[in-house]
Design a protein around this motif. Structure first.
Motif, PDB file in Angstrom:
ATOM      1  N   HIS A  60       0.846  -1.200   0.000  1.00 48.48           N
ATOM      2  CA  HIS A  60       0.000   0.000   0.000  1.00 48.48           C
ATOM      3  C   HIS A  60       0.875   1.240   0.000  1.00 48.48           C
ATOM      4  O   HIS A  60       2.101   1.145  -0.031  1.00 48.48           O
ATOM      5  N   ASP A  64       5.598   4.550   5.506  1.00 49.00           N
ATOM      6  CA  ASP A  64       6.502   3.564   6.123  1.00 49.00           C
ATOM      7  C   ASP A  64       6.657   2.311   5.258  1.00 49.00           C
ATOM      8  O   ASP A  64       7.468   1.439   5.570  1.00 49.00           O
ATOM      9  N   HIS A  65       5.895   2.235   4.151  1.00 50.96           N
ATOM     10  CA  HIS A  65       5.994   1.088   3.238  1.00 50.96           C
ATOM     11  C   HIS A  65       6.556   1.467   1.870  1.00 50.96           C
ATOM     12  O   HIS A  65       6.931   0.590   1.105  1.00 50.96           O
ATOM     13  N   ASP A 168      -0.415  -4.048   5.923  1.00 50.48           N
ATOM     14  CA  ASP A 168      -1.137  -3.444   7.047  1.00 50.48           C
ATOM     15  C   ASP A 168      -2.618  -3.780   6.889  1.00 50.48           C
ATOM     16  O   ASP A 168      -3.174  -3.675   5.796  1.00 50.48           O
ATOM     17  N   HIS A 222       6.141  -5.449  12.347  1.00 49.18           N
ATOM     18  CA  HIS A 222       5.417  -4.179  12.379  1.00 49.18           C
ATOM     19  C   HIS A 222       4.748  -3.927  13.726  1.00 49.18           C
ATOM     20  O   HIS A 222       3.627  -3.416  13.789  1.00 49.18           O
TER      21      HIS A 222
HETATM   22 ZN    ZN Z   1       2.576   0.377   8.206  1.00 48.11          ZN
END
Ligand code: ZN
Ligand code: ZN
Length: 254
Positions: A60, A64-65, A168, A222
């Motif tokens: 996504h 942070d990804h 996530d 995570h």
């Molecule tokens: Zn995340």
């Protein structure tokens, strides 16, 4: 297939754990999965030069990804010793091409080249998706219970080894469906208790998913600082399936 955790952390700075990033290797092909900030450096630490990657898959569009996407494209463009002459394909949920177009609008020719292109394959956000990755790895996706075009990602090697990354997500029937019987489930466990927004998993949620899907092995990743890793692992272990906490550099092979 070799599945390596490059970043087992979150957006919170952590000296030992980078933002979400993984590497899938099969038959000499190397595909990055996610890539928050610092991914290029962490890859280099295990001997992988980002300029030699065969493409990227994104769960996504949260920073942070995917925070290192611009630095990666800049490195591909400017690569002094290693000028790139082949495409850098990307697979991600619907909307990613528009997101990339926005980045092109900001950074323009600094991250584009006429020598190669980023061919984006968008996967559906309301139905199952499938794509073949370099090295013959099959990618299957289902929409996750999150935002920013989030998907669950299942990687199947030509030999039949299956690794699933939750991305996530909040509690998700699609995750149970896609994780059923897989060799390894790499799952987020971001929050300590029930997330009121239902956009992340707590240990009870992970335990319920593992109990329903019955993967052979579970790796939790995570975890935000408020989530006690020992208590989280103890909770999920009660299901009776091997579970551990992932760390940067952990390799799963099969
Ligand atoms: Zn995340
Ligand atoms: Zn997210």
């Amino acid at each position: 297939m070799r599945f390596t955790i490059i970043g087992s952390g979150t957006l919170v700075p952590d000296a030992e754990r980078g933002s979400a990033a993984f590497l899938v290797e099969e038959a000499g092909a190397r595909v990055l999965v996610d890539g928050g900030s610092g991914t290029m450096t962490r890859l280099k630490k295990i001997g992988v030069d980002v300029r030699e990657l065969d493409g990227g898959v994104y769960s996504h569009r949260h920073v942070d990804h995917c925070g290192d996407l611009v630095p990666i494209l800049f490195a591909l463009k400017v690569g002094v010793e290693l000028p790139r002459a082949r495409d850098y394909p990307i697979w991600a949920g619907e909307g990613f091409q528009g997101f990339l177009d926005g980045l092109y609008g900001v950074f323009g020719s600094w991250i584009r080249s006429d020598r190669w292109s980023t061919r984006v394959t968008e996967l559906p956000l309301d139905a199952p998706g499938m794509a073949m990755l370099p090295g013959g790895v099959r990618l299957d996706t289902l929409p996750a219970n999150h935002s920013a075009g989030a998907l669950h990602l299942r990687f199947t090697s030509p030999a039949g080894f299956v690794a699933l990354f939750s991305g996530d997500t909040g509690p998700s029937e699609n995750l149970i469906k896609l994780a059923a019987g897989v060799d390894v489930l790499i799952t987020e466990c971001a929050v300590p208790d029930k997330d009121p927004w239902d956009s992340h998993l707590c240990p009870d949620d992970v335990a319920a998913i593992v109990d329903a899907a019955r993967p052979r092995r579970v790796i939790m990743t995570h975890l935000y600082p408020g989530t006690d890793p020992v208590a989280a692992i103890e909770r999920v272990a009660r299901v009776g399936i091997p579970v551990e906490r992932g760390f940067d550099g952990l390799v799963v092979e099969g």
